[in-house]
Motif scaffolding. Structure first.
Motif, PDB file in Angstrom:
ATOM      1  N   GLY A  97     -23.895 -44.056   7.469  1.00 21.66           N
ATOM      2  CA  GLY A  97     -25.081 -44.480   8.216  1.00 21.66           C
ATOM      3  C   GLY A  97     -24.738 -45.094   9.548  1.00 21.66           C
ATOM      4  O   GLY A  97     -23.582 -45.103   9.972  1.00 21.66           O
ATOM      5  N   SER A  98     -25.739 -45.633  10.228  1.00 20.65           N
ATOM      6  CA  SER A  98     -25.577 -46.220  11.548  1.00 20.65           C
ATOM      7  C   SER A  98     -25.180 -47.686  11.435  1.00 20.65           C
ATOM      8  O   SER A  98     -25.795 -48.444  10.690  1.00 20.65           O
ATOM      9  N   LEU A  99     -24.164 -48.087  12.201  1.00 20.89           N
ATOM     10  CA  LEU A  99     -23.732 -49.481  12.204  1.00 20.89           C
ATOM     11  C   LEU A  99     -24.692 -50.370  12.993  1.00 20.89           C
ATOM     12  O   LEU A  99     -24.573 -51.584  12.961  1.00 20.89           O
ATOM     13  N   ARG A 100     -25.644 -49.775  13.704  1.00 23.76           N
ATOM     14  CA  ARG A 100     -26.661 -50.576  14.381  1.00 23.76           C
ATOM     15  C   ARG A 100     -27.564 -51.262  13.351  1.00 23.76           C
ATOM     16  O   ARG A 100     -28.164 -52.285  13.613  1.00 23.76           O
ATOM     17  N   ASP A 101     -27.667 -50.647  12.184  1.00 25.04           N
ATOM     18  CA  ASP A 101     -28.437 -51.205  11.066  1.00 25.04           C
ATOM     19  C   ASP A 101     -27.435 -51.626   9.999  1.00 25.04           C
ATOM     20  O   ASP A 101     -26.322 -51.130   9.947  1.00 25.04           O
ATOM     21  N   LYS A 102     -27.832 -52.539   9.135  1.00 25.40           N
ATOM     22  CA  LYS A 102     -26.975 -52.854   8.000  1.00 25.40           C
ATOM     23  C   LYS A 102     -26.996 -51.661   7.043  1.00 25.40           C
ATOM     24  O   LYS A 102     -28.048 -51.092   6.779  1.00 25.40           O
ATOM     25  N   ILE A 103     -25.837 -51.298   6.553  1.00 28.61           N
ATOM     26  CA  ILE A 103     -25.697 -50.179   5.633  1.00 28.61           C
ATOM     27  C   ILE A 103     -25.387 -50.749   4.257  1.00 28.61           C
ATOM     28  O   ILE A 103     -24.554 -51.644   4.125  1.00 28.61           O
ATOM     29  N   THR A 104     -26.050 -50.243   3.243  1.00 29.06           N
ATOM     30  CA  THR A 104     -25.790 -50.700   1.876  1.00 29.06           C
ATOM     31  C   THR A 104     -24.953 -49.660   1.149  1.00 29.06           C
ATOM     32  O   THR A 104     -25.295 -48.478   1.139  1.00 29.06           O
ATOM     33  N   LEU A 105     -23.846 -50.110   0.584  1.00 25.80           N
ATOM     34  CA  LEU A 105     -22.997 -49.258  -0.240  1.00 25.80           C
ATOM     35  C   LEU A 105     -23.282 -49.634  -1.697  1.00 25.80           C
ATOM     36  O   LEU A 105     -22.877 -50.698  -2.150  1.00 25.80           O
ATOM     37  N   LYS A 162     -22.915 -54.784   1.648  1.00 24.04           N
ATOM     38  CA  LYS A 162     -23.612 -54.513   2.904  1.00 24.04           C
ATOM     39  C   LYS A 162     -22.587 -54.494   4.029  1.00 24.04           C
ATOM     40  O   LYS A 162     -21.772 -55.404   4.155  1.00 24.04           O
ATOM     41  N   LEU A 163     -22.629 -53.441   4.843  1.00 21.99           N
ATOM     42  CA  LEU A 163     -21.714 -53.269   5.967  1.00 21.99           C
ATOM     43  C   LEU A 163     -22.497 -53.387   7.266  1.00 21.99           C
ATOM     44  O   LEU A 163     -23.592 -52.844   7.379  1.00 21.99           O
ATOM     45  N   TYR A 164     -21.934 -54.102   8.244  1.00 23.92           N
ATOM     46  CA  TYR A 164     -22.604 -54.251   9.523  1.00 23.92           C
ATOM     47  C   TYR A 164     -21.574 -54.525  10.615  1.00 23.92           C
ATOM     48  O   TYR A 164     -20.427 -54.834  10.345  1.00 23.92           O
ATOM     49  N   LEU A 165     -22.018 -54.404  11.860  1.00 20.95           N
ATOM     50  CA  LEU A 165     -21.157 -54.601  13.025  1.00 20.95           C
ATOM     51  C   LEU A 165     -21.322 -56.021  13.544  1.00 20.95           C
ATOM     52  O   LEU A 165     -22.443 -56.509  13.707  1.00 20.95           O
ATOM     53  N   ARG A 166     -20.193 -56.707  13.790  1.00 20.22           N
ATOM     54  CA  ARG A 166     -20.203 -58.062  14.355  1.00 20.22           C
ATOM     55  C   ARG A 166     -18.921 -58.243  15.148  1.00 20.22           C
ATOM     56  O   ARG A 166     -17.839 -57.987  14.635  1.00 20.22           O
ATOM     57  N   ARG A 167     -19.046 -58.669  16.390  1.00 21.40           N
ATOM     58  CA  ARG A 167     -17.882 -58.882  17.273  1.00 21.40           C
ATOM     59  C   ARG A 167     -16.977 -57.648  17.310  1.00 21.40           C
ATOM     60  O   ARG A 167     -15.778 -57.751  17.215  1.00 21.40           O
ATOM     61  N   HIS A 168     -17.576 -56.466  17.413  1.00 21.63           N
ATOM     62  CA  HIS A 168     -16.851 -55.210  17.534  1.00 21.63           C
ATOM     63  C   HIS A 168     -16.053 -54.839  16.292  1.00 21.63           C
ATOM     64  O   HIS A 168     -15.167 -54.009  16.349  1.00 21.63           O
ATOM     65  N   LEU A 169     -16.334 -55.492  15.163  1.00 22.17           N
ATOM     66  CA  LEU A 169     -15.637 -55.194  13.912  1.00 22.17           C
ATOM     67  C   LEU A 169     -16.669 -54.901  12.825  1.00 22.17           C
ATOM     68  O   LEU A 169     -17.792 -55.385  12.880  1.00 22.17           O
ATOM     69  N   ILE A 170     -16.276 -54.122  11.839  1.00 23.77           N
ATOM     70  CA  ILE A 170     -17.144 -53.868  10.692  1.00 23.77           C
ATOM     71  C   ILE A 170     -16.960 -55.000   9.699  1.00 23.77           C
ATOM     72  O   ILE A 170     -15.833 -55.333   9.309  1.00 23.77           O
ATOM     73  N   TRP A 171     -18.056 -55.612   9.283  1.00 24.44           N
ATOM     74  CA  TRP A 171     -18.023 -56.701   8.311  1.00 24.44           C
ATOM     75  C   TRP A 171     -18.676 -56.220   7.031  1.00 24.44           C
ATOM     76  O   TRP A 171     -19.579 -55.373   7.053  1.00 24.44           O
ATOM     77  N   ALA A 172     -18.266 -56.771   5.926  1.00 26.94           N
ATOM     78  CA  ALA A 172     -18.843 -56.422   4.631  1.00 26.94           C
ATOM     79  C   ALA A 172     -19.190 -57.714   3.890  1.00 26.94           C
ATOM     80  O   ALA A 172     -18.423 -58.667   3.909  1.00 26.94           O
ATOM     81  N   VAL A 173     -20.360 -57.727   3.265  1.00 25.58           N
ATOM     82  CA  VAL A 173     -20.754 -58.855   2.417  1.00 25.58           C
ATOM     83  C   VAL A 173     -21.232 -58.307   1.090  1.00 25.58           C
ATOM     84  O   VAL A 173     -21.751 -57.203   1.011  1.00 25.58           O
ATOM     85  N   ARG A 174     -21.033 -59.083   0.055  1.00 27.66           N
ATOM     86  CA  ARG A 174     -21.487 -58.631  -1.257  1.00 27.66           C
ATOM     87  C   ARG A 174     -22.806 -59.243  -1.610  1.00 27.66           C
ATOM     88  O   ARG A 174     -23.287 -60.155  -1.046  1.00 27.66           O
TER      89      ARG A 174
END
Length: 136
Positions: free
Chosen positions: A104-112, A124-136
């Motif tokens: 999916g698009s990193l402009r939106d939060k992506i759910t795996l 949940k994957l998202y873009l922050r400070r030019h890096l991909i972040w993941a939260v559970r």
């Protein structure tokens, strides 16, 4: 022998600066994150907010006790698209277990979504400070 140990210590510190970060969770626990490009290259610069130029494919390992959660990602940076993201769980002496896959698009939060015999939930994957972040 002392010179060899100093050289090893220096090389290890250099590797950690480019591949390792820690994040504090809300409960105060510290999570250690190890990231490298598929070619083994460093992902981080010398400072947290200054990422180095990256390859498009990364393996992100998050140790969780004896188990290791690994996210395998492939990104199109021009379009900010996550082409693939796959989560695996590795437990010592066992083959990796595939937990889930998404895109999916990193402009939106992506759910795996995680749907396996060993675990259920989502990342949940998202873009922050030019890096991909993941939260559970």
């Amino acid at each position: 022998m002392l010179v060899e140990l100093r050289a090893l210590h220096s090389a290890l510190n250099r590797w950690l600066r480019g591949h390792h970060r820690t994040e504090a969770e809300a409960d105060g626990a510290v999570v250690h994150i190890f990231v490298q490009g598929k070619d083994g290259s460093a992902v981080y610069g010398d400072f947290m907010d200054e990422p180095k130029p990256q390859t498009n494919e990364h393996d992100i390992a998050v140790p969780m006790g004896a188990a290791v959660l690994t996210l395998h990602t492939r990104v199109d940076p021009a379009e900010l698209m996550l082409k693939t993201a796959q989560a695996d769980l590795t437990i010592p002496f066992q083959p990796p277990v595939k937990l889930g896959q998404t895109m999916g698009s990193l402009r939106d939060k992506i759910t795996l979504p995680i749907q396996s015999d060993v675990s259920r939930g989502s990342i949940k994957l998202y873009l922050r400070r030019h890096l991909i972040w993941a939260v559970r």
